[in-house]
Design a protein around this motif. Structure first.
Motif, PDB file in Angstrom:
ATOM      1  N   ARG A  70       0.836  -1.214   0.000  1.00 40.08           N
ATOM      2  CA  ARG A  70       0.000   0.000   0.000  1.00 40.08           C
ATOM      3  C   ARG A  70       0.864   1.255   0.000  1.00 40.08           C
ATOM      4  O   ARG A  70       0.476   2.275  -0.536  1.00 40.08           O
ATOM      5  CB  ARG A  70      -0.888   0.055   1.242  1.00 40.08           C
ATOM      6  CG  ARG A  70      -2.018  -0.884   1.236  1.00 40.08           C
ATOM      7  CD  ARG A  70      -3.300  -0.300   0.650  1.00 40.08           C
ATOM      8  NE  ARG A  70      -4.138  -1.431   0.293  1.00 40.08           N
ATOM      9  CZ  ARG A  70      -4.912  -1.523  -0.763  1.00 40.08           C
ATOM     10  NH1 ARG A  70      -5.035  -0.506  -1.587  1.00 40.08           N
ATOM     11  NH2 ARG A  70      -5.596  -2.604  -1.010  1.00 40.08           N
ATOM     12  N   HIS A  73       2.482   1.683  -3.510  1.00 40.28           N
ATOM     13  CA  HIS A  73       1.371   2.045  -4.389  1.00 40.28           C
ATOM     14  C   HIS A  73       1.006   3.517  -4.199  1.00 40.28           C
ATOM     15  O   HIS A  73       0.870   4.267  -5.170  1.00 40.28           O
ATOM     16  CB  HIS A  73       0.150   1.155  -4.105  1.00 40.28           C
ATOM     17  CG  HIS A  73      -1.138   1.720  -4.612  1.00 40.28           C
ATOM     18  ND1 HIS A  73      -1.434   1.815  -5.961  1.00 40.28           N
ATOM     19  CD2 HIS A  73      -2.200   2.256  -3.961  1.00 40.28           C
ATOM     20  CE1 HIS A  73      -2.629   2.375  -6.095  1.00 40.28           C
ATOM     21  NE2 HIS A  73      -3.113   2.658  -4.911  1.00 40.28           N
ATOM     22  N   HIS A 102      -4.914   8.417   0.358  1.00 37.20           N
ATOM     23  CA  HIS A 102      -6.141   7.821  -0.181  1.00 37.20           C
ATOM     24  C   HIS A 102      -6.391   6.395   0.317  1.00 37.20           C
ATOM     25  O   HIS A 102      -7.536   5.949   0.338  1.00 37.20           O
ATOM     26  CB  HIS A 102      -6.172   7.894  -1.721  1.00 37.20           C
ATOM     27  CG  HIS A 102      -5.468   6.765  -2.408  1.00 37.20           C
ATOM     28  ND1 HIS A 102      -4.104   6.685  -2.515  1.00 37.20           N
ATOM     29  CD2 HIS A 102      -5.942   5.666  -3.021  1.00 37.20           C
ATOM     30  CE1 HIS A 102      -3.778   5.594  -3.164  1.00 37.20           C
ATOM     31  NE2 HIS A 102      -4.876   4.940  -3.488  1.00 37.20           N
ATOM     32  N   ASP A 103      -5.359   5.683   0.733  1.00 36.90           N
ATOM     33  CA  ASP A 103      -5.551   4.296   1.172  1.00 36.90           C
ATOM     34  C   ASP A 103      -5.294   4.095   2.671  1.00 36.90           C
ATOM     35  O   ASP A 103      -5.141   2.959   3.122  1.00 36.90           O
ATOM     36  CB  ASP A 103      -4.621   3.360   0.369  1.00 36.90           C
ATOM     37  CG  ASP A 103      -5.259   2.924  -0.947  1.00 36.90           C
ATOM     38  OD1 ASP A 103      -6.460   3.159  -1.141  1.00 36.90           O
ATOM     39  OD2 ASP A 103      -4.541   2.327  -1.788  1.00 36.90           O
ATOM     40  N   ASP A 196      -4.820   6.956  -9.275  1.00 38.51           N
ATOM     41  CA  ASP A 196      -4.901   5.657  -8.599  1.00 38.51           C
ATOM     42  C   ASP A 196      -5.127   4.558  -9.649  1.00 38.51           C
ATOM     43  O   ASP A 196      -4.464   3.524  -9.651  1.00 38.51           O
ATOM     44  CB  ASP A 196      -6.064   5.719  -7.592  1.00 38.51           C
ATOM     45  CG  ASP A 196      -6.160   4.492  -6.706  1.00 38.51           C
ATOM     46  OD1 ASP A 196      -5.154   3.787  -6.545  1.00 38.51           O
ATOM     47  OD2 ASP A 196      -7.255   4.260  -6.155  1.00 38.51           O
TER      48      ASP A 196
HETATM   49 MG    MG Z   1      -5.263   2.987  -4.224  1.00 37.97          MG
END
Ligand code: MG
Length: 389
Positions: A70, A73, A102-103, A196
């Motif tokens: 994550r 990413h 965002h995550d 994304d």
């Molecule tokens: Mg994402």
């Protein structure tokens, strides 16, 4: 300080920190940074951000050191989003803050973890990673003396909350309003969302091939990727497979980014929007891919879903992960005395305030914050009598 922003030329429709709806708890302006830079810095310094390093993107963390996590990413999303933001004259600081955050609300074990936790929470309001990201930055991070959470600007929070049901939106006050009024978020938020997509559709091909779950032959018929594969083979007939894959991924990102810039530029121009509020009132998103690329991306996603996300090896790990999450939830929910003292105290307080749903939410918050490896270790500590630590 004026010196921070004055050297940067932005389009009139870019987000402007001086016109932001501000923070939930008012604070003096930062001395050396813009408000959005401060948001980004708070996100980078948060515990939830550090934990992204050991959270699943597609592959569970211990499956290999070379796969995306994550964290990597999120860095790729931020990098892609900043490139596009600069070319469109948008606010790079804001888009970077949104992309990095965002995550933050993702559970361990990626979507499998989320689905299991959502099932466990079905009688208590459910669980959704995107809403959880907002909980993390608004409430769960405990770092500052003056306020709970990170006290981010409205603009960053708006960008983090990508989607939301009407029922949940009604509970979120000002932040949820746009889902009820069918308004758009800032261009920066729209951009982080599509960056994304650029990132995961490209890097999942790379990771899938390296994991041996996808083959180059399979990709020959996939839209977008097939033609790029032909191009690389034509340009570099002798290239070893690994470098060929990287070259394809590189061309794919380049193609998607170029399309995103061109289509968004045209849409913004045609719309006539001249400030961020007109962007929000406009009937549809202005950051977009062209129709053919959007269609091809849909096919690519379908391919990845069938052949990678539903590959039996990924599926088997997802099934195991779900069992871990369900077992953790059940154990903590049934007996909150198993929780560490801080969570126990929260569980008692929340149960007094909200009943069982309050206790369930504390357990969900605790599990959602876990990394893959912590969740696996905790499972061992709870269920394996020989597990001593
Ligand atoms: Mg994402």
């Amino acid at each position: 300080m004026a010196v921070v922003a004055s050297t940067i030329i932005r389009a009139p429709y870019a987000a402007d920190p001086s016109r932001s709806r501000g923070r939930r708890y008012p604070e003096p302006s930062p001395q050396f940074r813009s408000e959005f830079q401060r948001d980004r810095d708070r996100i980078i310094h948060s515990a939830a951000f550090r934990r992204l390093e050991y959270k699943t993107q597609v592959f569970v963390n211990h499956e290999g050191d070379w796969f995306r996590t994550r964290l990597t990413h999120s860095l790729e999303v931020a990098q892609i989003a900043r490139t596009v933001a600069r070319l469109l004259g948008l606010n790079e600081d804001l888009v970077e803050a949104i992309a990095l955050a965002h995550d933050l609300g993702h559970t361990p074990f990626g979507h499998a973890g989320q689905d299991a936790l959502n099932q466990c929470m079905s009688d208590y309001g459910g669980f959704e990673h995107n809403l959880q990201s907002i909980r993390v930055v608004d409430e769960l991070e405990e770092r500052y003396a003056e306020f709970p959470g990170l006290n981010l600007t409205f603009d960053t929070r708006e960008g983090i909350l990508k989607h939301c049901s009407r029922a949940k939106a009604a509970e979120l006050g000002e932040l949820g309003l746009r889902f009820l009024e069918k308004r758009q978020p800032s261009l920066e938020a729209q951009l982080a969302n599509l960056a994304d997509e650029v990132a995961y559709n490209s890097h999942d091909i790379d990771d899938g091939l390296r994991a041996g779950l996808l083959t180059v032959e399979q990709l020959e018929d996939v839209p977008l990727v097939g033609p790029l594969l032909d191009r690389v083979r034509r340009e570099h007939p002798e290239l070893p497979q690994r470098r060929m894959i990287y070259q394809v991924v590189r061309y794919l990102i380049e193609l998607l980014v170029a399309d995103l810039i061109e289509s968004s530029r045209a849409a913004i121009e045609a719309s006539g929007v001249s400030d961020p509020e007109e962007v929000r009132a406009f009937g549809e998103p202005l950051i977009r891919f062209s129709d053919p690329v959007r269609r091809d991306l849909r096919h690519l996603k379908g391919f990845l879903f069938k052949n990678l996300y539903r590959h039996h090896r990924v599926y088997r790990m997802a099934a195991k992960s779900k069992r871990v999450v369900r077992a953790l939830f059940q154990a903590f929910f049934d007996d909150p005395a198993l929780l560490p003292p801080q969570q126990q105290a929260r569980a008692v307080a929340q149960e007094e305030a909200l009943g069982e749903a309050g206790r369930a939410r504390v357990v969900a918050d605790y599990i959602a914050g876990m990394t893959d490896r912590f969740a696996i270790a905790e499972y061992g500590r709870l269920f394996d009598p020989m597990h001593l630590t």
